[in-house]
Design a protein around this motif. Structure first.
Motif, PDB file in Angstrom:
ATOM      1  N   ASP A  18       0.817  -1.218   0.000  1.00  0.00           N
ATOM      2  CA  ASP A  18       0.000   0.000   0.000  1.00  0.00           C
ATOM      3  C   ASP A  18       0.848   1.263   0.000  1.00  0.00           C
ATOM      4  OD1 ASP A  18      -2.388  -1.470   0.201  1.00  0.00           O
ATOM      5  OD2 ASP A  18      -2.081  -1.718   2.359  1.00  0.00           O
ATOM      6  N   GLY A  20       3.510   3.675  -1.724  1.00  0.00           N
ATOM      7  CA  GLY A  20       4.059   3.994  -3.047  1.00  0.00           C
ATOM      8  C   GLY A  20       5.404   4.683  -2.915  1.00  0.00           C
ATOM      9  N   PRO A  60       4.821  16.542   6.301  1.00  0.00           N
ATOM     10  CA  PRO A  60       3.571  15.863   6.653  1.00  0.00           C
ATOM     11  C   PRO A  60       3.013  15.053   5.488  1.00  0.00           C
ATOM     12  CG  PRO A  60       3.418  18.236   7.103  1.00  0.00           C
ATOM     13  CD  PRO A  60       4.711  18.010   6.395  1.00  0.00           C
ATOM     14  N   GLY A  61       2.337  13.978   5.809  1.00  0.00           N
ATOM     15  CA  GLY A  61       1.594  13.226   4.797  1.00  0.00           C
ATOM     16  C   GLY A  61       2.433  12.458   3.801  1.00  0.00           C
ATOM     17  N   THR A  62       3.648  12.053   4.211  1.00  0.00           N
ATOM     18  CA  THR A  62       4.519  11.355   3.269  1.00  0.00           C
ATOM     19  C   THR A  62       4.584   9.845   3.504  1.00  0.00           C
ATOM     20  OG1 THR A  62       6.343  12.057   4.688  1.00  0.00           O
ATOM     21  CG2 THR A  62       6.011  13.286   2.644  1.00  0.00           C
ATOM     22  N   GLY A  63       3.886   9.356   4.527  1.00  0.00           N
ATOM     23  CA  GLY A  63       3.829   7.906   4.722  1.00  0.00           C
ATOM     24  C   GLY A  63       4.562   7.371   5.942  1.00  0.00           C
ATOM     25  N   LYS A  64       4.933   8.252   6.863  1.00  0.00           N
ATOM     26  CA  LYS A  64       5.691   7.812   8.049  1.00  0.00           C
ATOM     27  C   LYS A  64       4.842   6.867   8.914  1.00  0.00           C
ATOM     28  CE  LYS A  64       6.624  12.199   9.061  1.00  0.00           C
ATOM     29  NZ  LYS A  64       6.117  12.805   7.811  1.00  0.00           N
ATOM     30  N   THR A  65       3.608   7.282   9.160  1.00  0.00           N
ATOM     31  CA  THR A  65       2.713   6.439   9.967  1.00  0.00           C
ATOM     32  C   THR A  65       2.440   5.119   9.258  1.00  0.00           C
ATOM     33  OG1 THR A  65       1.701   8.468  10.789  1.00  0.00           O
ATOM     34  CG2 THR A  65       0.530   6.417  11.241  1.00  0.00           C
ATOM     35  N   MET A  66       2.261   5.211   7.934  1.00  0.00           N
ATOM     36  CA  MET A  66       2.019   3.996   7.137  1.00  0.00           C
ATOM     37  C   MET A  66       3.157   2.990   7.268  1.00  0.00           C
ATOM     38  SD  MET A  66       0.703   5.004   3.372  1.00  0.00           S
ATOM     39  CE  MET A  66      -0.365   3.641   2.971  1.00  0.00           C
ATOM     40  N   ASP A 117       4.398   9.739  17.384  1.00  0.00           N
ATOM     41  CA  ASP A 117       4.303  10.764  16.346  1.00  0.00           C
ATOM     42  C   ASP A 117       4.622  12.122  16.982  1.00  0.00           C
ATOM     43  OD1 ASP A 117       3.869  11.691  13.829  1.00  0.00           O
ATOM     44  OD2 ASP A 117       1.704  11.414  13.832  1.00  0.00           O
ATOM     45  N   ASN A 164       8.027  16.137  11.750  1.00  0.00           N
ATOM     46  CA  ASN A 164       8.116  17.008  10.565  1.00  0.00           C
ATOM     47  C   ASN A 164       9.162  18.092  10.807  1.00  0.00           C
ATOM     48  OD1 ASN A 164       5.726  15.751   9.660  1.00  0.00           O
ATOM     49  ND2 ASN A 164       4.480  17.226  10.775  1.00  0.00           N
ATOM     50  N   ILE A 196       1.618   6.125  -6.270  1.00  0.00           N
ATOM     51  CA  ILE A 196       0.631   6.417  -5.219  1.00  0.00           C
ATOM     52  C   ILE A 196      -0.761   6.629  -5.843  1.00  0.00           C
ATOM     53  CG2 ILE A 196       0.039   7.946  -3.276  1.00  0.00           C
ATOM     54  CD1 ILE A 196       3.093   8.444  -2.957  1.00  0.00           C
ATOM     55  N   HIS A 200      -4.062   4.340  -4.813  1.00  0.00           N
ATOM     56  CA  HIS A 200      -5.313   4.886  -4.272  1.00  0.00           C
ATOM     57  C   HIS A 200      -6.505   4.789  -5.229  1.00  0.00           C
ATOM     58  CE1 HIS A 200      -3.980   6.092  -0.349  1.00  0.00           C
ATOM     59  NE2 HIS A 200      -2.855   6.505  -0.885  1.00  0.00           N
ATOM     60  N   GLY A 224       2.011  12.222  -0.510  1.00  0.00           N
ATOM     61  CA  GLY A 224       1.159  11.040  -0.652  1.00  0.00           C
ATOM     62  C   GLY A 224      -0.257  11.339  -0.179  1.00  0.00           C
ATOM     63  N   ALA A 225      -0.357  12.073   0.936  1.00  0.00           N
ATOM     64  CA  ALA A 225      -1.683  12.415   1.474  1.00  0.00           C
ATOM     65  C   ALA A 225      -2.440  13.311   0.484  1.00  0.00           C
ATOM     66  CB  ALA A 225      -1.539  13.104   2.825  1.00  0.00           C
ATOM     67  N   LYS A 228      -3.795  11.147  -2.302  1.00  0.00           N
ATOM     68  CA  LYS A 228      -4.996  10.461  -1.846  1.00  0.00           C
ATOM     69  C   LYS A 228      -6.204  11.408  -1.882  1.00  0.00           C
ATOM     70  CE  LYS A 228      -7.075   8.068   1.996  1.00  0.00           C
ATOM     71  NZ  LYS A 228      -7.033   7.807   3.426  1.00  0.00           N
TER      72      LYS A 228
HETATM   73  P1  ATP Z   1       2.207  13.251   9.428  1.00  0.00           P
HETATM   74  O1  ATP Z   1       3.615  13.709   9.518  1.00  0.00           O
HETATM   75  O2  ATP Z   1       1.250  14.351   9.038  1.00  0.00           O
HETATM   76  O3  ATP Z   1       1.739  12.421  10.589  1.00  0.00           O
HETATM   77  P2  ATP Z   1       2.723  10.894   7.832  1.00  0.00           P
HETATM   78  O4  ATP Z   1       3.999  11.039   7.099  1.00  0.00           O
HETATM   79  O5  ATP Z   1       2.696  10.016   9.030  1.00  0.00           O
HETATM   80  O6  ATP Z   1       2.134  12.312   8.135  1.00  0.00           O
HETATM   81  P3  ATP Z   1       0.709   9.152   6.799  1.00  0.00           P
HETATM   82  O7  ATP Z   1      -0.238   9.305   7.952  1.00  0.00           O
HETATM   83  O8  ATP Z   1       1.473   7.904   6.740  1.00  0.00           O
HETATM   84  O9  ATP Z   1       1.676  10.386   6.771  1.00  0.00           O
HETATM   85  O10 ATP Z   1      -0.055   9.393   5.433  1.00  0.00           O
HETATM   86  C1  ATP Z   1      -1.349   9.945   5.388  1.00  0.00           C
HETATM   87  C2  ATP Z   1      -2.133   9.258   4.304  1.00  0.00           C
HETATM   88  O11 ATP Z   1      -1.608   9.664   3.036  1.00  0.00           O
HETATM   89  C3  ATP Z   1      -1.999   7.751   4.328  1.00  0.00           C
HETATM   90  O12 ATP Z   1      -3.013   7.167   5.086  1.00  0.00           O
HETATM   91  C4  ATP Z   1      -2.083   7.385   2.868  1.00  0.00           C
HETATM   92  O13 ATP Z   1      -3.421   7.255   2.473  1.00  0.00           O
HETATM   93  C5  ATP Z   1      -1.496   8.581   2.148  1.00  0.00           C
HETATM   94  N1  ATP Z   1      -0.067   8.402   1.820  1.00  0.00           N
HETATM   95  C6  ATP Z   1       0.975   9.134   2.282  1.00  0.00           C
HETATM   96  N2  ATP Z   1       2.137   8.699   1.767  1.00  0.00           N
HETATM   97  C7  ATP Z   1       1.838   7.649   0.983  1.00  0.00           C
HETATM   98  C8  ATP Z   1       2.626   6.753   0.186  1.00  0.00           C
HETATM   99  N3  ATP Z   1       3.956   6.870   0.087  1.00  0.00           N
HETATM  100  N4  ATP Z   1       1.970   5.771  -0.491  1.00  0.00           N
HETATM  101  C9  ATP Z   1       0.636   5.643  -0.420  1.00  0.00           C
HETATM  102  N5  ATP Z   1      -0.154   6.461   0.311  1.00  0.00           N
HETATM  103  C10 ATP Z   1       0.426   7.448   1.000  1.00  0.00           C
END
Ligand code: ATP
Length: 270
Positions: A18, A20, A60-66, A117, A164, A196, A200, A224-225, A228
């Motif tokens: 999942d 990308g 933010p939103g680059t996939g760290k939590t994922m 986080d 971040n 990505i 999605h 990535g966010a 999406k």
């Molecule tokens: P933050 O720093 O804001 O907590 P983060 O880096 O932890 O952000 P995520 O929570 O992993 O970001 O990503 C948010 C959503 O964006 C994910 O649930 C996913 O749907 C999408 N997303 C982000 N990066 C990717 C990726 N590399 N591939 C696929 N989906 C992604």
């Protein structure tokens, strides 16, 4: 209190497929988190200690939590998440206790991936001011470091933190035995964005005229966010037009909308 601030998931529904792009980052996470959980004897036989903590940093939103969720899923570990900001801002005076609770919950759920986080909220560089808020933050961070220093006794718990704001971190948390493996998680390049988009839209009814490579080029700077969000918005445009198939024009409009909104956000933070 615990239930309100900690997210505990037995098996998060995120797999490596999942995610990308981020091949190198995934590789590093697998070496530093998956291997020690799945094959600890490898480290014993080689005679080295796996890294104590892994720090993921980037926008933010680059996939760290994922990444953290996916590795927990892969190793059948419990995923335990807490935000640094909640540790210090939600219950004043409770930060250190919450950190103790967090590790206790992790021990109860071994094997576990502990994800912290916004680590910058508790591990920012010392400022000149000596307000009580700062002392509270310091105490919370000291508790975290002391829990981490007792790492060897903790068995099957791996710690991943994310931020971040790498520039704001107190370097003390990056010392050996603490967050000693740093992994940068940048925004995706065009190829990453294309992947990505594909991920999605897997379950979406996409028309033949949709060109993900072109969208990836168009959506420069998108995280990535953001990608999406563009996919979801594209679906909304189709629904508004009473169609079930999503066309290239829907994705273009969606990109414009998401781009305008993220510009707005950027302006506010300046
Ligand atoms: P933050 O720093 O804001 O907590 P983060 O880096 O932890 O952000 P995520 O929570 O992993 O970001 O990503 C948010 C959503 O964006 C994910 O649930 C996913 O749907 C999408 N997303 C982000 N990066 C990717 C990726 N590399 N591939 C696929 N989906 C992604």
């Amino acid at each position: 209190v615990r239930a309100r601030v900690m997210e505990v998931t037995e098996s998060p529904e995120v797999g490596y497929e999942d995610i990308g792009g981020l091949e190198d980052q995934l590789q590093e996470v697998r070496e530093t988190v998956e291997m020690p959980l799945d094959r600890p004897e490898m480290f014993d036989d080689v005679g080295i200690q796996p890294p104590s903590g892994v720090l993921l940093y980037g926008p933010p939103g680059t996939g760290k939590t994922m990444l953290a969720k996916a590795v927990a899923n892969k190793t059948d570990a419990t995923f335990i998440k807490m935000a640094g900001s909640e540790l210090v801002h939600k219950f004043i005076g409770e930060g250190a206790k919450l950190v103790r609770d967090l590790f206790e919950v992790a021990r109860e759920h071994e094997p576990a991936v502990l994800f912290i986080d916004e680590i910058d909220a508790i591990a920012a560089k010392r400022t000149e001011s000596k307000t009580s808020g700062d002392a509270e933050v310091q105490r919370t961070m000291m508790q975290l470091l002391s829990e981490m220093d007792g790492f060897e006794d903790r068995g099957d718990i791996r710690i991943i933190a994310a931020t971040n704001r790498f520039d704001m971190l107190d370097r003390a948390i990056l010392r050996p035995g603490r967050f000693d493996r740093l992994i940068e998680v940048p925004k995706p390049d065009a190829e990453g964005r294309e992947l990505i988009f594909e991920i999605h839209t897997r379950d979406m009814n996409v028309a033949d005229d949709v060109d993900f490579a072109e969208l990836a080029t168009l959506a420069e700077e998108a995280s990535g966010a953001d990608v999406k969000a563009i996919c979801t918005e594209a679906g909304m445009f189709a629904i508004r037009d009473d169609r079930t198939e999503i066309r290239m024009e829907d994705f273009r409009s969606a990109w414009e909308k998401v781009n305008a909104e993220s510009d707005g956000v950027a302006d506010v933070s300046k």
